[in-house]
Design an enzyme around this catalytic site. Structure first.
Site, PDB file in Angstrom:
ATOM      1  CB  SER A 126      -0.772   0.029   1.189  1.00  0.00           C
ATOM      2  OG  SER A 126      -1.684   1.273   1.427  1.00  0.00           O
ATOM      3  CD  GLU A 128      -2.579   5.166   4.175  1.00  0.00           C
ATOM      4  OE1 GLU A 128      -1.937   5.660   5.154  1.00  0.00           O
ATOM      5  OE2 GLU A 128      -3.799   6.045   3.707  1.00  0.00           O
ATOM      6  CE1 TYR A 152      -4.496  -1.564   5.417  1.00  0.00           C
ATOM      7  CE2 TYR A 152      -3.447   0.378   4.475  1.00  0.00           C
ATOM      8  CZ  TYR A 152      -4.177  -0.766   4.259  1.00  0.00           C
ATOM      9  OH  TYR A 152      -4.120  -1.371   2.963  1.00  0.00           O
TER      10      TYR A 152
END
Length: 330
Positions: A126, A128, A152
């Site tokens: 990801s 992120e 996360y």
């Protein structure tokens, strides 16, 4: 006939990927987690349910993973899409997020290593993971340092690194797809894109008077999930595994998302309110991906623009009460 296993097949990405693989002639296996509302658990894949081998499993339960790998007789390709995937929720459930999104990947890799080590593996990494790190030219790419700002993101960094470790240690064919935000009509309504779209449609139809969002200045690189699952498949067709950023290279703020959607429906953005309740304890300000490596090496390019993606999402949301509309076959 190739065999593929998709963990989290009933999610947005899993459903589009299953369609793609079925169209290519694969035998498709998919894992889903049992929940207390089974009538909603397979909504995204109900139209292909009879063509897919569905198995209950959970990445936090390694025995269930071993079982499905044995039932599928060692799939040629394994796509790990299962996770606790909501960034804001990861602050509320950090330990579960670490177990499902982080250690769950390790459970899967170890199960594969012990039962079918020649399988090709795709890991859903990801954007992120980068946090607020960005290169001087304003982009994030495979070489950008990772400094996540959420549980996360931290769990995804662990998964990314353990995949690299297993690839290097055991010679396993594992590719990380560092996917930036990707949306569709199948996106959960607690994610900001579909929250805005469905909220705007509800206001238009007088089912709601306003919607409440978090940080309107956050910028994201939004693409369409249908484009991104093609990149997943391409990665596993390569002779050598590698890590790839998948992104459009364009960024838009949440405010721009709101403006486009509300203008398309002819309603005032004054009906959008903000609340700190929906802001993250540590904010990620800007995501903008450089997918040059993926485009040049694998020949990938997105078909959907930001506007085309939103047009489709708005159309589906506006017609969801019309039984003639086959929402999940778009």
């Amino acid at each position: 006939m190739k065999t593929a296993l998709i963990t989290g097949i009933n999610g947005q990405d899993g459903s589009y990927l299953a369609e793609l693989l079925l169209d290519k002639g694969y035998e498709v296996w998919g894992t889903i987690r049992r929940n207390s509302s089974p009538e909603y658990n397979t909504t995204r894949v109900d139209h292909i349910f009879s063509r897919v081998n569905m198995v209950y499993a959970d990445l936090t339960d390694m025995s269930s993973i071993v079982s499905v790998l044995q039932q599928a007789e060692g799939p040629d390709e394994i796509y790990n899409l299962a996770a606790q995937s909501h960034v804001r929720v990861s602050f509320d459930a950090p330990i579960y997020t670490a177990e499902a999104t982080g250690l769950g990947t390790l459970n899967l890799l170890e199960a594969i290593r012990l039962t079918c080590p020649s399988s090709r593996i795709y890991q859903a990494s990801s954007s992120e993971m980068f946090g607020n790190n960005i290169d001087k030219d304003g982009f994030q790419r495979e070489t950008t340092p990772m400094d996540p700002v959420s549980p996360y993101g931290c769990a995804k960094v662990f998964s990314y690194n353990i995949c690299n470790n297993y690839r290097n240690s055991y010679g396993m064919h594992i590719s990380n797809g560092i996917l930036f935000n990707h949306e569709s009509p199948r996106r959960g309504i607690n994610f900001v894109t579909n929250k805005v779209v469905n909220g705007a449609v509800d206001i238009k139809n007088r089912r709601a008077k306003e919607i409440v969002l978090g940080n309107l200045e956050s910028s994201r690189d939004w693409g369409h999930a249908k484009d991104y699952v093609k990149a997943m498949w391409l990665m596993l067709q390569q002779d050598e595994p590698d890590n790839y950023v998948c992104a459009t290279g364009e960024t838009h703020t949440v405010q721009q998302l709101v403006d486009y959607t509300f203008n398309a429906l002819g309603i005032s953005t004054d009906l959008v309110k903000t609340s700190q309740k929906f802001e993250r304890p540590e904010e990620l300000h800007l995501l903008k991906g450089d997918s040059t490596k993926l485009r040049n090496k694998l020949g990938w390019k997105p078909e959907y623009s930001f506007e085309k993606m939103l047009d489709e999402m708005i159309w589906v949301a506006a017609n969801k009460d019309n039984k003639a509309v086959e929402t999940y076959k778009l």
